[in-house]
Design an enzyme around this catalytic site. Structure first.
Site, PDB file in Angstrom:
ATOM      1  N   ASN A  54      35.696  34.453  15.562  1.00 61.69           N
ATOM      2  CA  ASN A  54      36.062  34.848  14.211  1.00 61.69           C
ATOM      3  C   ASN A  54      35.518  36.215  13.826  1.00 61.69           C
ATOM      4  O   ASN A  54      35.396  36.520  12.655  1.00 61.69           O
ATOM      5  CB  ASN A  54      35.574  33.787  13.207  1.00 61.69           C
ATOM      6  N   TYR A  96      44.615  47.185  15.365  1.00 67.45           N
ATOM      7  CA  TYR A  96      44.418  45.790  14.955  1.00 67.45           C
ATOM      8  C   TYR A  96      45.590  44.926  15.417  1.00 67.45           C
ATOM      9  O   TYR A  96      45.389  43.854  15.999  1.00 67.45           O
ATOM     10  CB  TYR A  96      44.260  45.733  13.435  1.00 67.45           C
ATOM     11  N   LYS A 137      45.304  41.817  18.114  1.00 67.58           N
ATOM     12  CA  LYS A 137      45.647  40.432  17.762  1.00 67.58           C
ATOM     13  C   LYS A 137      46.798  39.913  18.628  1.00 67.58           C
ATOM     14  O   LYS A 137      46.837  38.730  18.963  1.00 67.58           O
ATOM     15  CB  LYS A 137      45.960  40.313  16.271  1.00 67.58           C
TER      16      LYS A 137
END
Length: 173
Positions: free
Chosen positions: A7, A71, A75
């Site tokens: 996380n 980003y 991901k």
């Protein structure tokens, strides 16, 4: 180690043209290399105990999004890592999944959106949702709790969108 939840994440806002190599590398290091190494180092424990769970926090942006090329790529890479790991670790009894939230309704994100360049960003996410609302942090926590539970013992290699339906809409820019 019954469950690993990856996380950690950073999300620098920039255009592809304006991106610096250091920003790209730092984002991949935190968002993709970190989870890969965490999984790698848990494998010996899962081998000894006969199983475990991995849930990585991804993002709706893995489908593509504006002002976050590093980003988005990190991901998307997390999805690839997850699907590869589920094949490799499945015989050990390990399930590996991604929870992909959309923009979360938090004070921090609202401030970040307004400070960056999009004073109506939050409203546009709510409008993009068929439910007409934003995702709350508890929604993500509930998805993770489900995926690490025995109720999800046969769910692996999946991306669970916790996005209030925004993954069905064009990227919110």
């Amino acid at each position: 180690m019954d469950a690993l939840v990856n996380n950690a994440g950073i999300e620098p806002a920039h255009s592809l043209e304006g991106m610096e190599l250091g920003t790209w590398q730092a984002t991949l290091d935190v968002n993709l290399t970190g989870p890969a190494l965490m999984i790698k180092h848990c494998v010996p424990m899962w081998r000894r105990q006969g199983g475990g769970r991995v849930v990585s926090i991804g993002s709706r942006v893995w489908l593509g999004g504006g002002w976050t090329p590093a980003y988005s790529a990190s991901k998307a890479g997390l999805v690839g890592l997850t699907r590869t790991a589920c094949r490799e670790l499945g015989p050990l009894g390990v399930t590996v999944n991604v929870v992909a939230p959309s923009f979360l309704h938090t004070a921090f994100n609202a401030q970040k959106a307004e400070a960056a360049f999009l004073d109506s960003y939050v409203g546009r996410f709510a409008e993009a949702s068929p439910l007409g609302r934003l995702v709350e942090p508890v929604d993500v926590a509930n998805a993770v709790a489900f995926l690490v539970s025995d109720r999800a013992r046969n769910i692996t290699g999946e991306v669970l969108h916790v996005a209030a339906g925004t993954q069905l809409a064009p990227a919110v820019q």
